[in-house]
Design an enzyme around this catalytic site. Sequence first.
Site, PDB file in Angstrom:
ATOM      1  N   GLY A 153       4.523  -3.035 -46.237  1.00 20.27           N
ATOM      2  CA  GLY A 153       3.255  -2.557 -45.725  1.00 20.27           C
ATOM      3  C   GLY A 153       3.463  -1.378 -44.786  1.00 20.27           C
ATOM      4  O   GLY A 153       4.561  -1.172 -44.246  1.00 20.27           O
ATOM      5  N   CYS A 154       2.400  -0.604 -44.589  1.00 16.97           N
ATOM      6  CA  CYS A 154       2.533   0.610 -43.780  1.00 16.97           C
ATOM      7  C   CYS A 154       2.801   0.264 -42.321  1.00 16.97           C
ATOM      8  O   CYS A 154       3.751   0.793 -41.715  1.00 16.97           O
ATOM      9  CB  CYS A 154       1.287   1.470 -43.926  1.00 16.97           C
ATOM     10  SG  CYS A 154      -0.274   0.605 -43.651  1.00 16.97           S
ATOM     11  N   TYR A 155       2.000  -0.623 -41.738  1.00 18.25           N
ATOM     12  CA  TYR A 155       2.253  -1.012 -40.343  1.00 18.25           C
ATOM     13  C   TYR A 155       3.644  -1.631 -40.180  1.00 18.25           C
ATOM     14  O   TYR A 155       4.391  -1.245 -39.277  1.00 18.25           O
ATOM     15  CB  TYR A 155       1.196  -1.994 -39.848  1.00 18.25           C
ATOM     16  CG  TYR A 155      -0.161  -1.414 -39.528  1.00 18.25           C
ATOM     17  CD1 TYR A 155      -0.332  -0.477 -38.507  1.00 18.25           C
ATOM     18  CD2 TYR A 155      -1.303  -1.833 -40.205  1.00 18.25           C
ATOM     19  CE1 TYR A 155      -1.591   0.019 -38.192  1.00 18.25           C
ATOM     20  CE2 TYR A 155      -2.570  -1.336 -39.898  1.00 18.25           C
ATOM     21  CZ  TYR A 155      -2.705  -0.416 -38.887  1.00 18.25           C
ATOM     22  OH  TYR A 155      -3.956   0.075 -38.565  1.00 18.25           O
TER      23      TYR A 155
ATOM     24  N   ILE B 208       5.076   7.198 -38.392  1.00 18.36           N
ATOM     25  CA  ILE B 208       5.307   7.470 -39.814  1.00 18.36           C
ATOM     26  C   ILE B 208       4.035   8.068 -40.410  1.00 18.36           C
ATOM     27  O   ILE B 208       2.964   8.003 -39.814  1.00 18.36           O
ATOM     28  CB  ILE B 208       5.658   6.187 -40.618  1.00 18.36           C
ATOM     29  CG1 ILE B 208       4.514   5.163 -40.534  1.00 18.36           C
ATOM     30  CG2 ILE B 208       6.973   5.584 -40.166  1.00 18.36           C
ATOM     31  CD1 ILE B 208       4.628   4.015 -41.528  1.00 18.36           C
TER      32      ILE B 208
END
Lengths: 345, 345, 345, 345
Positions: free
Chosen positions: A148-150, A311
């Site tokens: 996942g991004c987080y 990011i």
Amino acid sequence: MIQAGIYGASGYTGQELLRLLIFHPEVEVAALTSRKYKGTPVSDVYPIFRGLTDLEYIDASPETVAGLCDVVFLALPHGEAMAVVPAFLEAGKKVVDLSADFRLRDRATYEKWYIQHSAPQLLERAVYGLPELYRDDIRKADLVANPGCYPTGVILGLAPLLKGDYINISSIIVDSKSGTSGAGRELQMGSLFCEVNEGFKAYKVGGHRHAPEMDQELSVLSNEEVKVLFTPHLLPVTRGILSTIYADMKGTYDAAQISGIYEDFYDDEKFVRVYTVGSLPNISSVRGSNYCDIGITVDKRTGRIVIVSAIDNLMKGAAGQAVQNMNLMYGFPEDAGLNLVSLYP
Amino acid sequence: MIQAGIYGASGYTGQELLRLLIFHPEVEVAALTSRKYKGTPVSDVYPIFRGLTDLEYIDASPETVAGLCDVVFLALPHGEAMAVVPAFLEAGKKVVDLSADFRLRDRATYEKWYIQHSAPQLLERAVYGLPELYRDDIRKADLVANPGCYPTGVILGLAPLLKGDYINISSIIVDSKSGTSGAGRELQMGSLFCEVNEGFKAYKVGGHRHAPEMDQELSVLSNEEVKVLFTPHLLPVTRGILSTIYADMKGTYDAAQISGIYEDFYDDEKFVRVYTVGSLPNISSVRGSNYCDIGITVDKRTGRIVIVSAIDNLMKGAAGQAVQNMNLMYGFPEDAGLNLVSLYP
Amino acid sequence: MIQAGIYGASGYTGQELLRLLIFHPEVEVAALTSRKYKGTPVSDVYPIFRGLTDLEYIDASPETVAGLCDVVFLALPHGEAMAVVPAFLEAGKKVVDLSADFRLRDRATYEKWYIQHSAPQLLERAVYGLPELYRDDIRKADLVANPGCYPTGVILGLAPLLKGDYINISSIIVDSKSGTSGAGRELQMGSLFCEVNEGFKAYKVGGHRHAPEMDQELSVLSNEEVKVLFTPHLLPVTRGILSTIYADMKGTYDAAQISGIYEDFYDDEKFVRVYTVGSLPNISSVRGSNYCDIGITVDKRTGRIVIVSAIDNLMKGAAGQAVQNMNLMYGFPEDAGLNLVSLYP
Amino acid sequence: MIQAGIYGASGYTGQELLRLLIFHPEVEVAALTSRKYKGTPVSDVYPIFRGLTDLEYIDASPETVAGLCDVVFLALPHGEAMAVVPAFLEAGKKVVDLSADFRLRDRATYEKWYIQHSAPQLLERAVYGLPELYRDDIRKADLVANPGCYPTGVILGLAPLLKGDYINISSIIVDSKSGTSGAGRELQMGSLFCEVNEGFKAYKVGGHRHAPEMDQELSVLSNEEVKVLFTPHLLPVTRGILSTIYADMKGTYDAAQISGIYEDFYDDEKFVRVYTVGSLPNISSVRGSNYCDIGITVDKRTGRIVIVSAIDNLMKGAAGQAVQNMNLMYGFPEDAGLNLVSLYP
């Protein structure tokens, strides 16, 4: 040249994958699927591809797509990805799944936070696709669960501290702020320009699905059960996640010492950049690139470490990391197709 | 009608004060000072005032301005405000100082974080202008130190918990995010559109001057020495501060109980709005208004409270609160000139 | 105090009307309708109203709403407004219609650009609600067709030139740029934050429905048939329309002369501000207020006039003008409830 | 590998050149100059370069830089570029000048709009660096005057019409909108975030220095003296210029015919994309890439053509075009280092 497919290619992650693969030296894109845009050239849906490709979206079964590709990227909603993964694996194809379906190793945890799992037999076979932690496993995998991004920014931000046992794990607080592309291209009132622009809010405090994913990986790193307090916020920008991470130190270190620990840990990593003490990352310094930038501060007054990681959620947080994983799976140079300077300003 | 002056009226706070005073039912604006724009109509510098006022900026001594006004708002940088305050007080005028010069009661603390104090004899006379905590003192004051923008939202966000001794004071972490107007209209590279837009970063972690101001007031509230860990961030929006505040609970409460505590505490407060459990504020809901909106979450997994407070930094964080203070000092209705609905979207 | 209703109050225009009426000295809001949000407090849908009103949305027939109100504002899509207008007029109520249904006097033109008209018998009774041109008619009207957002700025920008026959009417080119709130709160892909942010495009060139509305009013002003070339663009801002209007001069004038003509024409107008030669308006100078700001340039090299007009599309372009019209219809001061300084920055 | 220098490399254009050259297959960057940042690593000033280069800014004479490089890019203000060009040419180096100093062939015109020219003897030697029009000359040049950002999009947008004599040249109106990076990184009040954000305005109507540059090239194309009416506007975005260009047609054509003319004209051009009738470009589709996207509309009602062109002002409008010119000067593939998909969203 290998043949790649993007299954569910009409969203932001799908088009970002195409952006990366179109100039990838070892890859040819053989199939883009979309039920909605079936028959439409991708350059009509995303004009950035005008003049670069004649590819049209197709609506095709996993079997058909497997017949066209060596590797497939799944840019589908959770639930839909696990429905097609078995077909690709049975056909002997490699899969990078950008959904959440194979990120959580524990079936019960997955089913608590998401829905019933339709392919639990594959959970063990899937490798969590964070190359900085699982590089060797990824090299051998045929099913990679792209993080996942987080979690990507948070796990990379905490790994050196947890590996080295420098912090009290019950003290971890993660305050994250994400750009709006993280919500995808779906039609939701909360994603409208006038709702997001000039606004800022926290959401799903204590209830975001990325929390158990962080817990899982941070627990592996620390060999103890970690439960982070995770507060996501919505930023009025398109791309970027900045996470400000707080933890109590077990001993007494200054910023230079902690910084040294990070530099050692990420010494050979091309896509993690540790900042020198005194400077902190900005999401605008990673926009469009695959970097995770990390800055370190120690607050002497309170004995706490403050880590800031940044990011691009569509790159290191999704499509960029997926390409990095594919490179590992095929033995390509890890940065193939990812030699991109961030776009600034 | 009283006569008001704005000393140092060329910045964003100065023009915001004029925006509020121009339709204030009890006030007439008698003087606007600016060295830089001396002789220029304010409507040339800020076209929003075209058709509303013929006022020109003057470059005048405090004595001259004192001759024109009953009350003066100081919208000056720290250091310059304390240089003119004595003259206004000697002339028998009331002063609302929007700089930091009289916010810290302890001279040594001020001099550690700012510069040498030139009017230390007035520190005791000054009242900290947070009406929700010091209303009675403000009514009697002739020198009000208008709070900093970050401290306003943070102190209001924590006051009920500290007064009632519900949290461990050594556990407080404040993660704040401010719009760019907080940096003023000065020419700095970091305030350029291309530097801020689509960006997000933390800055001055552990070193922001608003930290000792928070410490002072939170210590008063808790009767113990508080040292917050304060991390400010820069948001790519013009107005608004959202603070996400973390603290460990001393007992076990659910969100409804904590919410009840806040509702009781702020029951009669016109400018503090406590959100019902399950909803959290957004800076876009306070834009242009004098509200402080507060939302409450309890994270059962970790036993922590998460408080989110939102203000418009130019309103409740500066000019709006200054007018609220002036209203108290003169016995006007506290919301005179402040009956403004937030501008949305 | 009169009783006002907002029929179709869940969109941006509806909430903007409530923002204006809530502190209007002569008006009480008696009803807000919304099918979607029936039974929900407006402060849940738009938190800016927390602490200001307990009003809930109702789903009610025009007859029911007519029983509660003296005047009703219709913030409905075109087609729906004309379906309810007859009921309100039959009940003897005054109507300010913010849709397009009664703006075009010619039924055939309306039906060409929109749909079949269901209440053509009322077209003649409706007054075009641009107070600067039709003030006396509006005073006597019970059905006012509030102008479109683009036409408001364009007609005010051209009126002095057309009345005085200073330009060649076949040469008029209108290049307009609108903020995204003009598209409303409907779920459309083109209104998503990530689609609009950092973007800019023209749309519906030569085909926007506001073109025939401009033609109608510009033809009345010039006594000739005007056909403008109108190009709307979408700005990545929430509020504001700036129109840059080009026309060939019939004689030879310099900017000061043209400016004089505008100042004379708008001499008594509170909500039109003519800029002095050398300065041009910015949409940020009208945000949140009811002004139309106009700047004038003459390009000697080409013998052309360039007019720049700026409005807030939700204010002078919609809700603000609607309140101005209501004030005229009731003999209230024309600026009642509209004494608002623009919000800057 | 050739050695390249960037003279004046601290601004947005300078860093954009470095972004492009750092992965250019035929180029090595040998020198970056900056008086202000002398001795500082470029990655401190622009963190996007962390991990990619150790280059530090130097403060060096043109002679010294000439000793290090084969080709030099001048990213200097006008006036400063012409002061150093002779030294580079005398040393036998190739120069791509991104300033305005050698764009205008007529000395008097240059001196009217800018300042006295210090190297007029080189005006004839300089080639106007618009590859689509001057490719062969650029191949042989050692001094290329890189076009202005506005002129690039406007000239490409009009060239096919002027070459083919399809429009009345006295009717051309150019309404352009530029992102804020066009103003550079200098400290100016008008470039502050709070001044630009949520704003939009026209500026320098009829007085912008890019007008004579357009006139020069459009006159060459049409063999007649062209005087455009040029209105620039400031967009609250970082990158992108969209120009909406109006002209009266000489004959009667529909959009498909005009579109065909453009497709023929730009048939072999890699960096010009002509849109199919019915679609129009958005600046967000060229962000970060070297494309000029062009859309065509014909307004039958008024007999006018409306051309919309979009570029990224830092790419095709500056650094990208400069690299394209260098590629031509050295016989590299014209798209070397420029194979970049636009960054979307």
